[in-house]
Motif scaffolding. Sequence first.
Motif, short mmCIF file in Angstrom:
data_model
loop_
_atom_site.label_atom_id
_atom_site.label_comp_id
_atom_site.label_asym_id
_atom_site.label_seq_id
_atom_site.Cartn_x
_atom_site.Cartn_y
_atom_site.Cartn_z
N SER A 14 -31.67 -11.45 4.82
CA SER A 14 -31.97 -10.28 5.64
C SER A 14 -33.32 -9.73 5.24
N PRO A 15 -34.30 -9.69 6.14
CA PRO A 15 -35.63 -9.23 5.78
C PRO A 15 -35.67 -7.76 5.42
N ALA A 16 -34.59 -7.03 5.71
CA ALA A 16 -34.59 -5.61 5.40
C ALA A 16 -34.17 -5.31 3.97
N THR A 17 -33.67 -6.32 3.25
CA THR A 17 -33.16 -6.10 1.91
C THR A 17 -34.15 -6.57 0.87
N PRO A 18 -34.68 -5.67 0.00
CA PRO A 18 -35.61 -6.09 -1.04
C PRO A 18 -34.94 -7.07 -1.99
N ALA A 22 -37.18 -12.95 -9.22
CA ALA A 22 -36.65 -13.49 -10.47
C ALA A 22 -35.13 -13.53 -10.47
N THR A 23 -34.50 -12.99 -9.43
CA THR A 23 -33.06 -12.87 -9.40
C THR A 23 -32.45 -13.88 -8.45
N PRO A 24 -31.43 -14.66 -8.89
CA PRO A 24 -30.75 -15.56 -7.95
C PRO A 24 -30.20 -14.77 -6.78
N ILE A 25 -30.19 -15.40 -5.62
CA ILE A 25 -29.85 -14.69 -4.40
C ILE A 25 -28.46 -15.06 -3.96
N SER A 26 -27.65 -14.08 -3.70
CA SER A 26 -26.30 -14.30 -3.20
C SER A 26 -26.27 -14.07 -1.71
N VAL A 321 -38.27 -20.88 10.64
CA VAL A 321 -38.21 -22.12 9.87
C VAL A 321 -38.40 -21.85 8.37
N SER A 322 -39.22 -20.87 8.01
CA SER A 322 -39.41 -20.56 6.60
C SER A 322 -38.12 -20.07 5.97
N ARG A 323 -37.30 -19.36 6.72
CA ARG A 323 -36.02 -18.90 6.19
C ARG A 323 -35.02 -20.05 6.09
N LEU A 324 -35.10 -20.99 7.00
CA LEU A 324 -34.31 -22.20 6.85
C LEU A 324 -34.76 -22.97 5.62
N GLY A 325 -36.08 -23.04 5.39
CA GLY A 325 -36.59 -23.69 4.19
C GLY A 325 -36.11 -23.01 2.92
N TYR A 326 -36.06 -21.67 2.94
CA TYR A 326 -35.52 -20.93 1.79
C TYR A 326 -34.07 -21.34 1.52
N SER A 327 -33.26 -21.42 2.59
CA SER A 327 -31.85 -21.78 2.43
C SER A 327 -31.70 -23.18 1.86
N SER A 338 -39.72 -23.55 -3.30
CA SER A 338 -39.73 -23.15 -1.90
C SER A 338 -38.77 -22.00 -1.62
N ALA A 339 -37.92 -21.66 -2.60
CA ALA A 339 -37.00 -20.54 -2.45
C ALA A 339 -37.60 -19.23 -2.94
N TYR A 340 -38.88 -19.25 -3.35
CA TYR A 340 -39.49 -18.03 -3.89
C TYR A 340 -39.62 -16.96 -2.81
N ILE A 341 -39.19 -15.75 -3.15
CA ILE A 341 -39.27 -14.60 -2.26
C ILE A 341 -39.98 -13.48 -3.01
N ASN A 342 -40.93 -12.83 -2.34
CA ASN A 342 -41.63 -11.75 -3.03
C ASN A 342 -40.85 -10.44 -2.93
N ARG A 343 -41.41 -9.38 -3.45
CA ARG A 343 -40.69 -8.10 -3.52
C ARG A 343 -40.54 -7.43 -2.17
N ARG A 344 -41.24 -7.94 -1.16
CA ARG A 344 -41.10 -7.40 0.19
C ARG A 344 -40.14 -8.23 1.02
N SER A 345 -39.37 -9.08 0.35
CA SER A 345 -38.36 -9.92 0.99
C SER A 345 -38.97 -10.99 1.90
N VAL A 346 -40.22 -11.36 1.65
CA VAL A 346 -40.87 -12.42 2.43
C VAL A 346 -40.61 -13.76 1.73
N PRO A 347 -40.04 -14.74 2.42
CA PRO A 347 -39.81 -16.06 1.80
C PRO A 347 -41.13 -16.83 1.68
#
Length: 445
Positions: A14-18, A22-26, A321-327, A338-347
């Motif tokens: 969800s792009p709205a969630t920071p 460094a934290t694994p994503i659930s 597609v970038s979010r599919l790549g993250y998954s 390729s799963a790196y996400i910054n603090r603004r929730s951008v994959p």
Amino acid sequence: MTTDSSAAPATPISPATPISPATPISPAATAPAQLARHIGRWQGTALYVSAILGAGVLVLPGQVASMAGPASLLSWAFACALGVPLAWMFAAFARRFPEAGGVATYVGRAFGPTAGALTGWLYFAAGSFGQTIVPLTGGYYVAQALNLGSGWAYLVAVAILTAAVAANLHGRRVSARTQLALAAAVAIALVVTTAAAAPRMSVHRLQPFAPHGLGPVADGVIVLFFAFAGWEAVAHLAEEFTDPDRDVPRAVAATIAIVSVLYLGIAAAVVLTGTYGDPHTDHVAIGLLLRSAFGPGADIAAAVIAVLISLGTANAFIAGVSRLGYSLARDRWLPYRSAYINRRSVPVGGVVTVAAVAYAGLAAAAGFGWGTETLVVVPSTLVVTVYLLAAAAGIRLLRGVARGCAVLTVCLTALVIPDAARHVVIPVVVVLLALLMRWVGKRPA
């Protein structure tokens, strides 16, 4: 063409969630609690049409006509007909499994998580490589309008792609209203072009009807999957329809009618005016039709529209597609970076991966002199493969009329597969690459 599906059992972020990089994503932590039901029949139709209409139609009418001659109209008619069972099948998927996962999720439900992940990989490869083609369509129209050499089309394409990548790295995705506006621009351009070309159309140009035989008609159908990809889009919106059982089928029916009329109209305009036959003409057929009707100034207008459509389409593709790549990366089907996400929730990792594929494709195209007529075979073949896998899943998961649509999809697609069998190496290579990435990803660090 929509690209918002993900590999099973992955869930889009969800792009709205920071999210801390460094934290694994659930998946449970990033998914919204509940999607609001706010889409009615007409809004759903508009969103669905916007998923189908895109930059591909700017170049494909001329290219398919050059492949098959006037018989290319059969390619367009067959592709439109194939869209009917496809659309109804995905509508049934959406009503039975109202999830935001997408095609790979359905395949995963039917055949297991590995099959779902491989489907996600095929879709990811198609969407990423497609960003070589989408910006190049805008490049062709700019080069034509400014009387530049063909090499400038690739430079303009790089500029369009760079703008789309930069926008995504800053977290600026195409809004729903912008997507609808772009789809409306495509629809208006197609209607105006068809109407303006009507006085110059002649049925005499239908002879000879199939100068190269009927084989290229099947090849044309495969190529046209790039323009028709997006029938699965309603699956991602099903949770947001106010009355999905009533409005989803109505939106699907309206979309089939609108898209078929627009595409068949512009294909007929190109064929019946003879505006095709060489790569330069094929690349800017719509612009040439407008110039014949309204004069040289129409070239500039067509170029502006083409750039806006290409930029909007590329922006939306890269976002999905970038979010599919993250998954895929999160599940170790792509390099974990390729799963790196910054603090603004951008994959960021996904965006960079998609951009790398697209830039490499543009560099190869410029170096070898490949045009969209050569490049489009790659994503089109991959989309055909994804739809066949989805239909196979439909045969296993759906019942009644929906299952019949899945069977019909397989049967209709089987009619054109033999003539396009030489392209089977494309999905095979992608699957082998995916398995290699999975093997590398599962090895201990």
